[in-house]
Design an enzyme around this catalytic site. Structure first.
Site, PDB file in Angstrom:
ATOM      1  N   CYS A   1      -2.973   1.955  10.536  1.00  0.00           N
ATOM      2  CA  CYS A   1      -1.567   1.979  10.179  1.00  0.00           C
ATOM      3  C   CYS A   1      -0.991   0.611  10.484  1.00  0.00           C
ATOM      4  CB  CYS A   1      -0.809   3.046  10.982  1.00  0.00           C
ATOM      5  SG  CYS A   1      -1.401   4.732  10.725  1.00  0.00           S
TER       6      CYS A   1
ATOM      7  N   GLY B   1      -1.887   0.995   5.168  1.00  0.00           N
ATOM      8  CA  GLY B   1      -1.603   2.411   4.980  1.00  0.00           C
ATOM      9  C   GLY B   1      -0.759   2.653   3.755  1.00  0.00           C
TER      10      GLY B   1
ATOM     11  N   ASN C   1       0.177   2.867  16.001  1.00  0.00           N
ATOM     12  CA  ASN C   1      -1.034   2.521  15.262  1.00  0.00           C
ATOM     13  C   ASN C   1      -2.216   2.771  16.175  1.00  0.00           C
ATOM     14  OD1 ASN C   1      -3.093   1.383  13.714  1.00  0.00           O
ATOM     15  ND2 ASN C   1      -2.565  -0.712  14.281  1.00  0.00           N
ATOM     16  N   GLY C   2      -3.140   3.635  15.751  1.00  0.00           N
ATOM     17  CA  GLY C   2      -4.309   3.904  16.576  1.00  0.00           C
ATOM     18  C   GLY C   2      -4.645   5.375  16.609  1.00  0.00           C
TER      19      GLY C   2
ATOM     20  N   SER D   1     -11.692  -8.352  -0.262  1.00  0.00           N
ATOM     21  CA  SER D   1     -11.948  -8.596   1.150  1.00  0.00           C
ATOM     22  C   SER D   1     -13.241  -9.363   1.406  1.00  0.00           C
ATOM     23  CB  SER D   1     -11.980  -7.266   1.925  1.00  0.00           C
ATOM     24  OG  SER D   1     -12.971  -6.408   1.405  1.00  0.00           O
TER      25      SER D   1
ATOM     26  N   ASP E   1     -20.675  -8.358   0.046  1.00  0.00           N
ATOM     27  CA  ASP E   1     -19.668  -7.345   0.357  1.00  0.00           C
ATOM     28  C   ASP E   1     -19.472  -7.304   1.861  1.00  0.00           C
ATOM     29  OD1 ASP E   1     -17.760  -5.461  -0.152  1.00  0.00           O
ATOM     30  OD2 ASP E   1     -19.090  -4.020  -1.120  1.00  0.00           O
ATOM     31  N   ASP E   2     -18.336  -6.718   2.290  1.00  0.00           N
ATOM     32  CA  ASP E   2     -18.017  -6.723   3.720  1.00  0.00           C
ATOM     33  C   ASP E   2     -18.733  -5.635   4.488  1.00  0.00           C
ATOM     34  OD1 ASP E   2     -16.207  -4.288   3.462  1.00  0.00           O
ATOM     35  OD2 ASP E   2     -15.148  -5.716   2.191  1.00  0.00           O
TER      36      ASP E   2
END
Length: 485
Positions: free
Chosen positions: A12, A38, A113-114, A295, A357-358
């Site tokens: 988040c 999010g 957040n978490g 990314s 790719d990540d």
């Protein structure tokens, strides 16, 4: 009960500001910069001379505030905001933050957040004592603990509550006369402090939000730290000295925006370093490098520079499609890959392609992209992943809470290569990952949490311990080698 992971899902994003005449508008712009964290819901709560006002709803930020009046009514000089991806709790409006708690003697707002690893135990204890919850989110637990504390001062109540909850958390609390920020003892979640030219203080999950609002980065919130902002300025305090930096390595690998800086390390630079080190560990002949947008583009740059291969745009992303993990069924997710990405035949045809790719979670997206490249005429597709094999769940705020559908937990590298249809598969080593980030710290693993890769969690798992131990016994995967095609 079974737990399905569809892909890497963001956590988040939280944002707060104190001392600005257009606090709600600034918070909107800050949250817009955090939208990648999010997309299920968003909200803003403002403080207008001690009166707290809130608007929240499901959907993207632009959908939540599509009516300008919804933002205009949030008057005040301080605000907190939240963009949500559900790591715990259902995707309903009751779980959309900020939460607003009203009592006979005060009120406060909260964003989080978490993920709390002892949330289930705490909730049962609180409910047995008469607490009534209005949501299924673990974020609400902190408010109940604060309210039930017998400490005479509010800040003391907050500290007591923060020492009771366990796991990964970055909290912002809006009171009638102050804004409080707090980070968990391991700093799993990023949280930074900035200041605007008019003197307003801002707090954000990522520093990328500072650029858009014209704020200057001041410092990161440290593990176990509590920050108090009011009309007199800013004060730094601690609620525990039992701290050990273990920031989520996935922030650098995937989650954070490349223009963010976390604990002094620019995310783009870390990803580029990962690509460079990945090239050193790569052992195959190739013609071009192609990064999976967006990314993985930084890692592709580093790989190309180190290997001497040209970095080509062999995959093009449609910027107007949702991320595939949002799709509720596997069929729709695979269709989403085709909608999201297109292979450029004129670039990859007859070429030996290194596809950067990540990460690989389920393997379905990787398999589809390899297929796209080969359908476009690529002679070979060598997949190179700028992170280690993802084998273990995360319990600190990423929506991966089971090994059941992590492909690397159930298959060897060679088997995964076969499943996704690649000509070779190379992962970055854990040492390479740690070196690529290069935090200046003496903490274990270079100050990173790498439990997703080695299963060595930096904290007890509390309520998740039994589930984790059970997952170690499971050898169930949606893939079998015989049906990979």
């Amino acid at each position: 009960m079974t737990y399905e992971v569809k892909s890497l899902n963001e956590e988040c994003g939280v944002f707060g500001i104190w001392g600005h005449p257009q606090a709600a508008q600034v918070t909107y712009f800050g949250l817009h910069s955090l939208q990648h964290r999010g997309q299920e819901g968003a909200g803003i709560l403002t403080n207008d001379e001690g009166k707290l006002k809130r608007h929240r709803s499901t959907g993207l930020l632009s959908e939540v505030f599509k009516n300008p009046a919804d933002l205009e009514k949030l008057t005040g000089t301080a605000a907190i905001g939240h963009v949500r991806y559900a790591t715990a709790g259902e995707a309903s409006i009751d779980n959309i933050q900020p939460f607003h708690f009203k009592f006979y003697d005060n009120s406060f707002g909260l964003v989080h957040n978490g993920n709390l690893t002892n949330a289930q135990t705490l909730r049962r204890e609180l409910e047995s004592q008469g607490a009534i919850f209005s949501s299924t989110s673990d974020s609400e637990i902190l408010a109940h603990l604060i309210r039930r504390s017998h400490h005479p001062e509010f800040l003391g109540k907050v500290k007591e509550a923060l020492n009771t909850v366990k796991g990964g958390f970055a909290y912002l609390l809006m009171l009638e006369d102050k804004l409080i920020a707090a980070l968990d003892p391991n700093g799993f979640r990023p949280l930074s402090i900035g200041r605007m030219k008019n003197g307003s203080w801002v707090v954000s999950s990522e520093t990328c939000a500072f650029e858009v609002i014209g704020a200057e980065w001041v410092r990161d919130v440290n593990p176990g730290e509590i920050v108090i902002i009011d009309d007199d300025g800013i004060t730094y305090d601690t609620y525990t000295t039992d701290t050990q930096l273990a920031i989520c390595s996935m922030e650098y690998i995937y989650f954070a925006r490349p223009d963010s800086t976390i604990h002094g390390v620019n995310v783009h630079t870390a990803r580029k370093n990962a690509g460079r080190l990945l090239a050193q560990e790569f052992a195959h002949e190739a013609d071009i490098v192609v990064g999976v947008p967006n990314s993985s583009l930084s890692a592709a740059m580093g790989f190309a520079e180190e290997s001497g291969l040209p970095n080509e745009m062999g995959l093009v992303k449609n910027q107007y499609t949702q991320r595939t993990f949002i799709q509720p069924t596997q069929e729709l997710r695979e269709q989403g890959v085709r909608m999201k990405l297109s292979a450029v035949s004129g670039v990859v045809k007859d070429k030996r392609v290194v596809m950067i790719d990540d990460s690989i979670v389920r393997g379905t997206t990787s398999r589809r992209i390899v297929q796209l490249l080969k359908e476009a005429g690529a002679a070979e597709v060598h997949v190179a992943i700028a992170s280690p094999p993802l084998k273990y769940p995360c319990f600190y705020g990423i929506d991966i809470q089971s090994r059941r559908e992590l492909i690397a937990a159930n298959h060897s590298v060679d088997e995964i290569c076969d499943i996704i249809g690649a000509d070779s598969l190379t992962y970055l080593s854990i040492d390479g990952l740690i070196e690529s980030v290069g935090l200046e710290t003496d903490a274990p693993n270079g100050g990173l949490c790498v439990a997703y890769f080695d299963g060595d969690y930096p904290t007890p798992l509390y309520d998740y311990e039994e589930r984790y131990l059970q997952s170690l016994k499971e050898k169930t995967s949606f893939y079998s080698i015989k049906d990979k095609k």
